[in-house]
Design a protein around this motif. Structure first.
Motif, mmCIF file in Angstrom:
data_model
loop_
_atom_site.group_PDB
_atom_site.id
_atom_site.type_symbol
_atom_site.label_atom_id
_atom_site.label_comp_id
_atom_site.label_asym_id
_atom_site.label_seq_id
_atom_site.Cartn_x
_atom_site.Cartn_y
_atom_site.Cartn_z
ATOM 1 N N MET B 394 0.819 -1.211 0.000
ATOM 2 C CA MET B 394 0.000 0.000 0.000
ATOM 3 C C MET B 394 0.857 1.267 0.000
ATOM 4 S SD MET B 394 -3.157 -0.644 -0.322
ATOM 5 C CE MET B 394 -4.043 0.850 0.120
ATOM 6 N N ALA B 395 1.963 1.239 0.783
ATOM 7 C CA ALA B 395 2.794 2.453 0.883
ATOM 8 C C ALA B 395 3.333 2.841 -0.496
ATOM 9 C CB ALA B 395 3.935 2.241 1.867
ATOM 10 N N GLN B 398 0.482 4.345 -2.446
ATOM 11 C CA GLN B 398 0.219 5.691 -1.948
ATOM 12 C C GLN B 398 1.281 6.685 -2.424
ATOM 13 O OE1 GLN B 398 -0.256 4.622 2.147
ATOM 14 N NE2 GLN B 398 -2.503 4.532 2.014
ATOM 15 N N ARG B 405 -0.353 13.689 -7.342
ATOM 16 C CA ARG B 405 -0.967 14.884 -6.741
ATOM 17 C C ARG B 405 0.005 16.047 -6.696
ATOM 18 N NH1 ARG B 405 -2.461 11.378 -1.995
ATOM 19 N NH2 ARG B 405 -4.221 10.201 -2.814
ATOM 20 N N ALA B 411 -5.696 12.191 -7.922
ATOM 21 C CA ALA B 411 -5.326 10.774 -7.895
ATOM 22 C C ALA B 411 -5.673 10.137 -6.559
ATOM 23 C CB ALA B 411 -3.829 10.617 -8.162
ATOM 24 N N GLU B 412 -5.948 8.836 -6.595
ATOM 25 C CA GLU B 412 -6.232 8.107 -5.365
ATOM 26 C C GLU B 412 -5.807 6.665 -5.513
ATOM 27 O OE1 GLU B 412 -10.630 8.456 -5.271
ATOM 28 O OE2 GLU B 412 -10.597 6.349 -5.874
ATOM 29 N N VAL B 413 -5.601 6.009 -4.364
ATOM 30 C CA VAL B 413 -5.344 4.573 -4.345
ATOM 31 C C VAL B 413 -6.688 3.876 -4.144
ATOM 32 C CG1 VAL B 413 -4.196 2.699 -3.084
ATOM 33 C CG2 VAL B 413 -3.058 4.917 -3.363
ATOM 34 N N TYR B 414 -6.907 2.745 -4.826
ATOM 35 C CA TYR B 414 -8.144 1.988 -4.628
ATOM 36 C C TYR B 414 -8.183 1.472 -3.198
ATOM 37 C CZ TYR B 414 -11.794 -1.514 -5.154
ATOM 38 O OH TYR B 414 -12.937 -2.256 -4.996
ATOM 39 N N LEU B 415 -9.264 1.775 -2.485
ATOM 40 C CA LEU B 415 -9.329 1.416 -1.073
ATOM 41 C C LEU B 415 -10.383 0.357 -0.753
ATOM 42 C CD1 LEU B 415 -8.783 4.770 0.869
ATOM 43 C CD2 LEU B 415 -7.179 2.898 0.496
#
Lengths: 495, 495
Positions: B394-395, B398, B405, B411-415
């Motif tokens: 995840m890091a 991210q 960004r 932008a985003e990480v799928y959560l």
């Protein structure tokens, strides 16, 4: 109006606990909300605007008395056209309850996870006090439907970015992070039968900042005398039970690793406690990897947040600088934002637990902080005022204002009674206008305008020497066609 | 939550007549309000934000029944802590009534004239209908304390500038201008004793657009059958009395000069009528001088505005283009803003008449117009979604989102639960994401990432030929350090 005259005149006043916001108070808050929204958008959050009015049923929480559901909220009952009574409606008291309602209502159409932000006023039917109003702004971001602590880490990182975006410098704030599960683990160990009122323990721990370690220990036990001399009953833990709670509260070490090790000792064998520590460790790892080190975000077991509904990670952002309070004493500014994980709010509607985590920023407190640090202009800068020397030549004056505006300069023609020229300058003064433009018959005949630098004029009137006055006169004559560039030059000199 | 579970589940629904706004619905309105505020500011108007809640006494108008003052407004009675009843409070139903209260309350501190703008929701306790809600936005600018018609001219000019600033092109709107005083003059002549109900005359004339000249003539006289077959009673003027009113209504000529000449004939000797015409002439002169010719602002005697409180110049902005209605028929879009002079609103509080003039823009209608003309993007463009192939990393994901960004890319990480990769792409699709980033163990080992162009991918899936597919593949492999520039390249290609 005829009917109204017969009645006594209405009072021109806000209802108690409400206030108006003028000029810069409005635009500064708006500018701050814009900056916050820009960060939220950048992180993929999507705007949501719910109405001010919800059914009391959907808001849910404030229903101690179903017949009169207005404890803490502004509520009223609908009436149909035939006079029949209907649903109870209420003004929203926060932005989280409407989010839970929206997610339950639209869950089949919304993406999962649903990242949303919302900003706007909320209303509390509480006793107003100095600086405490019954309408105030909140500014929230929440992720609904993501069980992963990556969602919590993201919200913490975003909070740090947001604070910096609105002008709080790195080093002037600290986000303190904890996990409710760890406290639950500690309590599980000291109170395996659940005999203790856990909300009372939460509220007691929440006073740590105020009453210190000894104070919390007393309050967890038999109680204590408070500063006013009143005796405050304690929660009733024995010393053996209170010890691990105090141990938990004070387990912050020199590094995240040390704090986590201390916490592992504090929770012992508790499964939920260990889970909480593992989650904190994951969050800390992800934040460290993202560059959010202990200068910005730290694990601090003394943060528990008062609200009952948190179920996992909780956090709070405080400003670390001192300000001077109304009595001239220095004090810490304190908390400006907080949040955490709450997995049960949507369940009320659907019966199914939905994981959610979010942050709420106290916009008005944040504005007050920036003001205290001198990082906000105190007042609006007024428009250039084109004065009226000859009321038959309004079209000419309006043309001047229009030219200035076309160049992006805020400008207006004086629209009061132009007879007394002094009043026109007083008006410009009250508007905090930087410049006044003057063109009478004489100037018009000569093809010129007078430009008066009002800021400089005021300074000269106060304390300038003759030399300064000569070097930079507060009023100059320029050719009519030079109006815009000359005004621009004076404005540029100021900024 | 334990207590709540025992009760039946609350319904997740808005109160009747209220709705939520999502994503682009929020940001588009905000963008429009920002543009309007910028023009208002440029003209020297200053922001004012009053609370949603006022005392019923201050709102004043809606008091047919003092015991139950909620006809048209949402109102409730305050209760003190001791249970005693207090003031009636209500949600504001417009932004003008609060302005009158503010001006009366703060008139000694405010500049005179006071130019203020305000934007925000207002509430009406009315029966909702399709497209009609009980909470909606208004966006007002008013000048209080300026008797001069230069204030009215300024507001008309500002309205034209505002419409153009939000994207209504010149030629697509027309501001029609009139003066109540002229109608008063005409009525003075035909009804010197004041026997006729003037409000009824106003409401009748206001139907001119709908029922035409013959219809208005009937309604001013005995009445007429309406389209549904019902008989509508008339105001009761004789033909001799109705003639000058119709004459007034239809006095628009080919030019402002011609219209004014027709109006002079219509009012005859009436002093107030002549004053009204002189005022219109001054406004027209000032507007012409400012470049606001008949392509933007015209004198049109058929505009009277329904509201009783106007006392002088009145105006209305209509969009002149056709749109297609819900049944596929072309129709005129109609009015989006209006206003005028009202000199008596502050008097309720102070006993003294205070001249005021202002405009109110129907923001939601204006948005609908821009949408109908295809000048608004229909939906939000989603963030770049960094997918999760390996939940232990995840890091890293991210970090990718953070890099994007930092370059200003949303932008985003799928959560969500990353197990099913198809769900991640479905999520990106639902968010209308332009790009997905993919990095599994294999990519990680090779130091690359996959970038998937989701818009192109969707198009190719639908109808692309093999050649197109080869020329511009929807998924590309790039070196990890090229992530940001490559995503930027794809985004730039789209815009």
């Amino acid at each position: 109006m005829a009917k109204v005259k017969k009645q006594p005149r209405p009072k021109a006043a806000n209802p108690k606990g409400f206030r108006d916001y003028f000029g810069a108070e409005v635009t500064q808050r708006k500018a701050m909300l814009d900056k916050i929204a820009a960060v939220y958008e950048l992180f993929g959050f999507s705007a949501l605007e719910t109405p001010a009015v919800e059914t009391v049923e959907a808001l849910g929480k404030f229903l101690p008395d179903v017949e009169r559901p207005n404890a803490g909220v502004f509520a009223w009952q609908e009436e149909s056209e035939t006079g029949k009574v209907g649903d109870w409606l209420a003004l929203r008291y926060d932005l989280t309850a409407p989010l839970a309602r929206v997610y339950a209502q639209f869950r089949n159409e919304l993406p999962t996870p649903y990242r949303r932000y919302a900003m706007g006023p909320v209303w509390r039917n509480e006793k107003p006090g100095p600086g405490r109003f019954r309408q105030f702004y909140q500014c929230d971001a929440d992720t609904v439907g993501a069980p992963s602590v990556a969602a919590d880490a993201e919200i913490c990182a975003m909070l740090a970015e947001t604070l910096e975006a609105v002008g709080i410098r790195r080093g002037d704030y600290l986000i303190r992070l904890n996990n409710r599960k760890i406290l639950n683990g500690v309590l599980e160990a000291v109170d395996p039968d659940g005999a203790v009122d856990r909300d009372a323990v939460l509220r007691t721990i929440d006073k740590f900042d105020k009453v210190g370690q000894a104070g919390v220990r007393d309050l967890l036990g038999k109680g204590r005398l408070d500063a006013s001399g009143a005796y405050i009953d304690g929660v009733g833990l024995s010393a053996e039970q209170a010890d691990p709670v105090i141990g938990f509260l004070t387990s912050r070490g020199a590094s995240a690793g040390e704090t986590l090790a201390n916490l592992r000792l504090a929770v012992g064998e508790s499964a939920v406690g260990r889970e909480g520590i593992d989650e904190l460790e994951q969050i800390a790892t992800q934040l460290e990897a993202g560059g959010y080190g202990p200068d910005r975000i730290v694990i601090d077991p003394s943060v528990v947040r008062g609200l009952g509904y948190y179920t996992g990670p909780v956090f709070e952002a405080e400003l670390t600088f001192e300000i001077t309070d109304e009595k001239g004493r220095p004090r810490q500014f304190g908390s400006v934002a907080g949040g955490g994980r709450y997995d049960d709010l949507v369940k009320r509607f659907t019966g199914q637990s939905v994981p959610a985590t979010g942050v709420s920023i106290g916009v008005d407190r944040l504005l007050a902080a920036l003001q205290a640090k001198g990082r906000l202009a105190e007042q609006e800068i007024g428009p250039v005022v084109v004065t009226v020397m000859d009321r038959d030549r309004m079209a000419d004056y309006q043309a001047m204002a229009a030219e200035l505006r076309s160049a992006g300069i805020r400008a207006e023609v004086y629209l009061g009674n132009p007879k007394n020229f002094g009043n026109q300058l007083k008006y410009a003064d009250r508007r905090r206008s930087p410049v006044a433009v003057i063109e009478g018959a004489d100037e018009n005949a000569r093809g010129i305008v007078q430009i008066k630098d009002l800021v400089l004029g005021a300074r000269i009137a106060e304390n300038a020497s003759l030399e300064e006055w000569k070097a930079q006169p507060a009023q100059i004559e320029v050719a009519r066609e030079k109006l815009v560039p000359e005004v621009r030059r004076i404005l540029d000199r100021k900024s």
